[in-house]
Design an enzyme around this catalytic site. Structure first.
Site, short mmCIF file in Angstrom:
data_model
loop_
_atom_site.label_atom_id
_atom_site.label_comp_id
_atom_site.label_asym_id
_atom_site.label_seq_id
_atom_site.Cartn_x
_atom_site.Cartn_y
_atom_site.Cartn_z
N SER A 145 -8.30 -44.14 -7.69
CA SER A 145 -9.00 -43.03 -6.86
C SER A 145 -10.22 -42.51 -7.42
O SER A 145 -10.74 -41.33 -7.31
CB SER A 145 -7.95 -41.80 -7.16
OG SER A 145 -6.82 -41.88 -6.54
N TYR A 219 -9.58 -36.35 -1.94
CA TYR A 219 -8.31 -35.43 -1.83
C TYR A 219 -8.62 -33.82 -1.57
O TYR A 219 -8.11 -32.91 -1.61
CB TYR A 219 -7.52 -35.29 -3.35
CG TYR A 219 -7.11 -37.01 -3.36
CD1 TYR A 219 -6.20 -37.45 -2.49
CD2 TYR A 219 -7.69 -37.48 -4.54
CE1 TYR A 219 -5.84 -38.67 -2.83
CE2 TYR A 219 -7.33 -38.93 -4.60
CZ TYR A 219 -6.24 -39.52 -3.89
OH TYR A 219 -5.96 -40.65 -4.21
N ARG A 258 -3.24 -50.72 -0.17
CA ARG A 258 -4.28 -50.37 0.59
C ARG A 258 -5.49 -51.03 -0.15
O ARG A 258 -5.56 -50.75 -1.25
CB ARG A 258 -4.65 -48.87 0.70
CG ARG A 258 -5.42 -48.22 1.70
CD ARG A 258 -5.75 -46.90 1.60
NE ARG A 258 -6.87 -46.83 0.44
CZ ARG A 258 -6.61 -45.97 -0.59
NH1 ARG A 258 -5.69 -45.35 -0.86
NH2 ARG A 258 -7.49 -45.80 -1.47
N ASP A 260 -9.75 -51.64 -0.41
CA ASP A 260 -10.94 -50.79 -0.13
C ASP A 260 -12.17 -51.82 -0.14
O ASP A 260 -12.20 -52.84 -0.59
CB ASP A 260 -11.12 -49.67 -1.11
CG ASP A 260 -10.05 -48.75 -1.11
OD1 ASP A 260 -9.29 -48.38 -0.16
OD2 ASP A 260 -9.88 -48.09 -2.14
N GLY A 282 -2.04 -43.24 -1.98
CA GLY A 282 -1.45 -41.82 -1.63
C GLY A 282 -0.54 -41.91 -0.56
O GLY A 282 -0.87 -42.33 0.54
#
Length: 322
Positions: A145, A219, A258, A260, A282
């Site tokens: 994150s 977030y 996922r 990136d 997430g």
């Protein structure tokens, strides 16, 4: 994809990592979706008694909604393996490798997946000299994150060399990964395991309103624009989907992942780099995997059940058909 019977699902969330607040949001969303679909849910906010609490719950399957250490690094996966529990997302070995950015490079780059160069440095070294020409990126080796990421430029206020009292990840971590800074656009692509195999869903471009795509931008509602599907040349979009699917398979990810990316448009295909693969992305209202699932016509509840079905297939437990 649907589950062919109602299950007792333990949703494991929280913990004590930096990403605890995100995990609590992910877990709450998953639990509510499962209850709405008629499943029995036990919410477990992970503490040091997690083994006893899992044993007491005795669920059919555990939905692992933890983010960061120790829920995403193989520790909890090993515990659940010892307990004989079926659980979602990746297993022990994959989790150990994927959370470590250097180990991920070792696994992916030899198979033709481009990732930034760089090296691991002791934080003490940073106060003597730059490990790479500026601009460069410093990040913890095993946090997610964008926790603790710093971009060091000639214009940054860290001083040159970096000052000991400057605020940054060197204050918290003894070692950091130093990588060349890749200018350009930030994208991500999710992969989900369906009954007939893993598929990459879509490519989303992430456009922070200011700064870069850090923890707060990820977030906090309104800080980042999500463009799904991303407005990209077809070849670049195809490469993102291909690299995400290959990374998922090479690392041995399960359920969903996922990946990136950063893309320097001026370099064309040579400017596309994988940054990392997240084994437990997430599941909050702002999260990218649910957003991409919606793009292909899959609502949140079906996505959650699809991830659970993948776990049941892996562990040989009855309960899923597709």
């Amino acid at each position: 994809m649907t589950l062919d019977r109602k299950l007792h699902v333990a949703v494991l969330m929280g913990g004590w990592a930096n990403e605890r607040p995100v995990s609590l949001m992910s877990g709450a969303g998953v639990a509510e979706a499962l209850e709405q679909r008629g499943h029995r849910v036990t919410r477990i906010d992970m503490d040091r008694q997690v083994a006893a609490r899992l044993a007491e719950a005795a669920p059919d399957v555990v939905f692992n909604a933890l983010h960061g250490v120790p829920g995403e690094d193989g520790t909890v996966q090993g515990l659940m393996d010892l307990m004989g529990l079926a659980y979602t997302h990746s297993g022990l070995a994959t989790s150990v490798i994927a959370i470590d950015k250097q180990l991920t490079k070792n696994a992916l780059v030899p198979h033709g997946i481009p990732m930034p160069g760089g090296r691991i440095v002791r934080s003490e070294e940073l106060f003597e000299r730059d490990p790479l020409p500026r601009p460069y990126v410093l990040k913890p080796v095993n946090e997610g994150s964008s926790v603790g990421v710093a971009i060091v430029t000639d214009a940054s206020n860290y001083a040159n060399p970096i000052a000991r009292d400057a605020m940054g990840p060197w204050q918290e971590f003894a070692e950091l990964l130093a990588e060349p800074y890749i200018k350009g656009r930030e994208m991500t692509a999710a992969v989900v395991d369906f009954a007939d195999g893993a598929r990459a869903l879509a490519v989303t471009e992430l456009i922070p309103k200011s700064g870069f795509y850090d923890f707060d931008a990820k977030y906090t509602d309104g800080l980042t624009e999500h463009v799904c599907p991303a407005d990209l040349p077809g070849r670049i979009a195809d490469l993102c989907l291909d690299y995400a699917l290959r990374a998922h398979k090479l690392l041995g990810c399960r359920g969903c992942s996922r990946t990136d990316f950063r893309w320097d448009e001026e370099l064309g295909e040579d400017g596309l780099f994988v940054l990392e693969t997240n084994t437990q992305p997430g599941m909050t209202p702002l999260s990218l995997v649910p957003e991409q699932a919606r793009h292909i016509g899959m609502d949140y509840g079906i996505l959650v059940e699809t991830i659970i079905a993948a776990a049941l297939r892996h562990f040989g437990r009855e309960g899923a058909h597709g």
